[in-house]
Design a protein around this motif. Sequence first.
Motif, PDB file in Angstrom:
ATOM      1  N   ARG A   1       0.808  -1.215   0.000  1.00 50.39           N
ATOM      2  CA  ARG A   1       0.000   0.000   0.000  1.00 50.39           C
ATOM      3  C   ARG A   1       0.847   1.274   0.000  1.00 50.39           C
ATOM      4  NH1 ARG A   1      -3.362   2.724   2.381  1.00 50.39           N
ATOM      5  NH2 ARG A   1      -2.348   2.575   4.400  1.00 50.39           N
ATOM      6  N   ILE A   2       1.911   1.216   0.767  1.00 51.46           N
ATOM      7  CA  ILE A   2       2.760   2.420   0.881  1.00 51.46           C
ATOM      8  C   ILE A   2       3.419   2.728  -0.458  1.00 51.46           C
ATOM      9  CG2 ILE A   2       4.815   3.367   2.017  1.00 51.46           C
ATOM     10  CD1 ILE A   2       4.083   1.526   4.404  1.00 51.46           C
ATOM     11  N   ASN A   3       3.957   1.647  -1.069  1.00 55.01           N
ATOM     12  CA  ASN A   3       4.603   1.831  -2.376  1.00 55.01           C
ATOM     13  C   ASN A   3       3.592   2.324  -3.406  1.00 55.01           C
ATOM     14  OD1 ASN A   3       7.028   1.095  -1.385  1.00 55.01           O
ATOM     15  ND2 ASN A   3       7.005  -1.005  -2.178  1.00 55.01           N
ATOM     16  N   GLN A   4       2.360   1.767  -3.322  1.00 51.14           N
ATOM     17  CA  GLN A   4       1.307   2.188  -4.275  1.00 51.14           C
ATOM     18  C   GLN A   4       1.113   3.698  -4.168  1.00 51.14           C
ATOM     19  OE1 GLN A   4      -2.192   0.034  -3.070  1.00 51.14           O
ATOM     20  NE2 GLN A   4      -1.551  -1.894  -4.067  1.00 51.14           N
ATOM     21  N   LYS A   5       0.967   4.118  -2.913  1.00 53.44           N
ATOM     22  CA  LYS A   5       0.659   5.532  -2.699  1.00 53.44           C
ATOM     23  C   LYS A   5       1.801   6.425  -3.173  1.00 53.44           C
ATOM     24  CE  LYS A   5      -1.915   8.449   0.082  1.00 53.44           C
ATOM     25  NZ  LYS A   5      -1.625   9.083   1.326  1.00 53.44           N
ATOM     26  N   LEU A   6       3.018   6.043  -2.805  1.00 52.12           N
ATOM     27  CA  LEU A   6       4.188   6.852  -3.150  1.00 52.12           C
ATOM     28  C   LEU A   6       4.358   6.950  -4.665  1.00 52.12           C
ATOM     29  CD1 LEU A   6       6.758   8.349  -2.305  1.00 52.12           C
ATOM     30  CD2 LEU A   6       7.928   6.154  -2.250  1.00 52.12           C
ATOM     31  N   ALA A   7       4.300   5.771  -5.315  1.00 50.18           N
ATOM     32  CA  ALA A   7       4.521   5.754  -6.763  1.00 50.18           C
ATOM     33  C   ALA A   7       3.426   6.544  -7.476  1.00 50.18           C
ATOM     34  CB  ALA A   7       4.558   4.308  -7.260  1.00 50.18           C
ATOM     35  N   MET A   8       2.173   6.355  -7.042  1.00 48.67           N
ATOM     36  CA  MET A   8       1.059   7.051  -7.691  1.00 48.67           C
ATOM     37  C   MET A   8       1.230   8.567  -7.542  1.00 48.67           C
ATOM     38  SD  MET A   8      -1.492   4.724  -8.610  1.00 48.67           S
ATOM     39  CE  MET A   8      -3.084   5.390  -8.316  1.00 48.67           C
ATOM     40  N   THR A   9       1.588   8.976  -6.329  1.00 44.21           N
ATOM     41  CA  THR A   9       1.729  10.416  -6.099  1.00 44.21           C
ATOM     42  C   THR A   9       2.819  11.003  -6.989  1.00 44.21           C
ATOM     43  OG1 THR A   9       1.243   9.915  -3.806  1.00 44.21           O
ATOM     44  CG2 THR A   9       2.007  12.141  -4.277  1.00 44.21           C
ATOM     45  N   LEU A  10       3.995  10.327  -6.998  1.00 37.65           N
ATOM     46  CA  LEU A  10       5.122  10.852  -7.777  1.00 37.65           C
ATOM     47  C   LEU A  10       4.784  10.885  -9.262  1.00 37.65           C
ATOM     48  CD1 LEU A  10       8.172   9.179  -6.000  1.00 37.65           C
ATOM     49  CD2 LEU A  10       7.558  11.596  -6.014  1.00 37.65           C
ATOM     50  N   LEU A  11       4.244   9.765  -9.785  1.00 42.78           N
ATOM     51  CA  LEU A  11       3.960   9.695 -11.230  1.00 42.78           C
ATOM     52  C   LEU A  11       2.912  10.736 -11.611  1.00 42.78           C
ATOM     53  CD1 LEU A  11       3.967   5.809 -11.638  1.00 42.78           C
ATOM     54  CD2 LEU A  11       5.621   7.410 -12.604  1.00 42.78           C
ATOM     55  N   ASP A  12       1.931  10.891 -10.724  1.00 48.13           N
ATOM     56  CA  ASP A  12       0.885  11.860 -10.978  1.00 48.13           C
ATOM     57  C   ASP A  12       1.478  13.270 -11.018  1.00 48.13           C
ATOM     58  OD1 ASP A  12      -1.861  12.536 -11.256  1.00 48.13           O
ATOM     59  OD2 ASP A  12      -1.734  13.397  -9.225  1.00 48.13           O
ATOM     60  N   ARG A  13       2.392  13.543 -10.057  1.00 41.77           N
ATOM     61  CA  ARG A  13       3.013  14.865 -10.015  1.00 41.77           C
ATOM     62  C   ARG A  13       3.875  15.110 -11.244  1.00 41.77           C
ATOM     63  NH1 ARG A  13       5.490  16.842  -4.697  1.00 41.77           N
ATOM     64  NH2 ARG A  13       6.096  18.211  -6.331  1.00 41.77           N
ATOM     65  N   TRP A  14       4.440  14.078 -11.778  1.00 39.05           N
ATOM     66  CA  TRP A  14       5.281  14.247 -12.980  1.00 39.05           C
ATOM     67  C   TRP A  14       4.468  14.304 -14.265  1.00 39.05           C
ATOM     68  CZ3 TRP A  14       9.054   9.898 -11.053  1.00 39.05           C
ATOM     69  CH2 TRP A  14       9.810  10.404  -9.970  1.00 39.05           C
ATOM     70  N   GLY A  15       3.131  14.224 -14.101  1.00 38.73           N
ATOM     71  CA  GLY A  15       2.264  14.439 -15.257  1.00 38.73           C
ATOM     72  C   GLY A  15       1.859  13.178 -16.002  1.00 38.73           C
ATOM     73  N   TYR A  16       2.023  12.010 -15.424  1.00 38.02           N
ATOM     74  CA  TYR A  16       1.592  10.775 -16.093  1.00 38.02           C
ATOM     75  C   TYR A  16       0.196  10.409 -15.627  1.00 38.02           C
ATOM     76  CZ  TYR A  16       6.586  10.367 -17.073  1.00 38.02           C
ATOM     77  OH  TYR A  16       7.861  10.605 -17.503  1.00 38.02           O
TER      78      TYR A  16
END
Length: 725
Positions: free
Chosen positions: A667-682
């Motif tokens: 869950r933690i990795n999901q959240k972190l990766a989603m947040t970062l990728l989303d912030r980078w515009g994907y």
Amino acid sequence: MSRRSLNVRTQLRLFIIGTSALVLAIACSTLYIIGSDVLRENKIDQLTSTVNIVAANAASTLMFEDADAAGDLLRTAVAEDQVLGGIVFAASGEVFAAVRKDGSDDWTPAAPESVEPEITDEFIVVKQKIVKGGVFLGSVALRGNRHNEHLVRRGLVWTSILLAIGLLAVAFVFATQLSKGIALPIARLASTMGLIARERDFSLRVEKTESEGLGDLVDLFNDMLTRLEARDAELASHRLNLESEVDRRTQQLREANDDLVEAKERAEAATRAKSEFLANMSHEIRTPLNGIIGMTEVALDTNLDGEQRDCLETVRESADSLLVIINDILDFSKIEAGRLVLDEQEFNLRDDLCDALRSVEAVARRKGLDLEYVIDREVPERLLGDATRLRQVFLNLLGNALKFTEHGEVVVEVQLVADGTDRQVLEFAVKDTGVGIEASKLDTIFSPFMQADGSTTRRFGGTGLGLAICRQLVSLMGGEIRAESEIGVGSTFRFRASFGRAGNDSDHVIPAALQDAEVIVHGFSRTASRAIRELLGRWTLAPRFCEEPDEVVTMLAEAGPRPRIVLIDLDSRASAEEVTRIRDAARGAGLAVITAATRGRATESLRGTRHIGKPIKESELFDALVECLHAPDTVTGEGPSDSIPDEAPGVARGASGLKILLVEDNRINQKLAMTLLDRWGYRVDLAANGKLAVDRFEHGEHFDLVLMDLQMPVMGGIEATQALR
Ligand code: ADP
């Protein structure tokens, strides 16, 4: 009676009788010779006295030429038993008167010339001169027989023989008695000894009879046997005891050994379990820690007030330190569990080492330390080995060196020590001018959790695992690590590692123009200058080092046929004005200038120069040199080389609208990766395991990229990837 005793008896008897016979023979012979001599001398004495009387009386018969009277004198002499005849000779030698006993042979000798008696087997002739008033009148000779003498001698012989027979008989009886008393016991002793020697039976005894001599000897011999028997029995019992003692001890040892083997297996199993536990734990801890670090980074990128930012930066620093410790533990337990295997890939040692140095360069800069590396020109550029693990060893040693050094420098040196057809062995040294390590601790610091000094450690922190990991990694690389140090002077950590030979030894093709160029170097430290000399030496360039800015300016003014390039250290003690002066002089002469500085250091003097980072990376310097040769004047003061690039921008890099599927169960990795990728515009979609991801593709959904975790419930990453492909 045995044969041996018979032999001994016969020998003894023969010996006694033989000795007696010899003694008798000598005695009898001596008696016979002496007796014969005495008899002969007696006879001569008697005849001599008779002849003397005749000679004394015969003088007047010769003077008066009275042959009858002379005959009477001779007859008186011949009347004696042992005298056979006598002759009186005149002075002329003629026979004057002669008388012979009846029945004796006709004895007519010549007139004697001397008075020495003549002795033959049968007779003795004695002579005397007849002298009166000093006048020689003639001579007289008497002949006596030796018959009586022979008779007496014969009697002597017979007496000796009888005596000898008698004595020998006595000797025989004596010898028989003696041999019985001595030979029998000796023979029995000898045969008993033989038996004992053959059968090693000390219970045997020599029989003793009252009548025999040597009783004491037999007793002593038997006594000796009794003692030997007792000792033999004692030895036998010791041997028995010893055997049983050895058996007992062997059994004990075997049991102890079994216990040890069992204990060793238990200990190994416990170590394995511990290492596995640690490995799993470390992995489990790293996941949330990644979450903390990642989310802190995300939070730090938002609008925060000063206090919030300060708090979050502290969180990030703490999490970073924790990650280092966790990584150490993970590596250590992996190595302990024998699960760490080295990779073998081609890599560029010079660039990789420079990258490692640059990654810790900020620490060095903060502490005001020089951080350099010098690689001998013989060291090949490309090698075959595990670059990641080599970098890990360097980072550990560099981290320690920077941690324990307050001023001075930290230098890495590399040399080629063996250049085989398959393998090349390099020696690396990480030197510092820090606090140093006590001689007694130089070995122990390589053991896990060992630190040189408690108080130092409190001052500097750390787990004591870094060097233990380095030692294991270096040993996997076929080498050994050791430390040399002097308190207050500094420490050197040295290790050797073996690498495979790479297919292509060098990344650079050196242009002819470069080989011809002259590089003027200004402002670098002594170590950095050594590094530059080695670096340029590889391309057969000999740099000219100038200490003074004025000297550089003068040198630039000289016109020459060779292309020239100036290389200036911006971190040097030279002031900004001096550097600007040099740059301007170079530009005035149409020459190219390359400046080198540690990251984040932008100065006015940079305008119109090419810039490279510090520590100098070989490929960067090469590219800058080649560029300068081709277009020395293209740099005008604007453009990308104008300033030293700072930290790379972290956000808004990939806003290209790509659609990504994130397959991750944590869950933690999901959240972190989603947040970062989303912030980078994907655009990101999530699947919680491999099966769900495969299902989404099966339902016709399209994604540009899939980010796949490996270990997941239901279906793992590898299986899912195979299904998708
Ligand atoms: P850590 O640094 O995490 O304590 P290491 O295994 O890397 O663990 O080092 C063990 C100990 O060796 C350190 O605590 C320190 O006492 C000593 N040490 C290592 N490198 C140096 C150095 N360059 N100078 C002085 N002491 C050092």
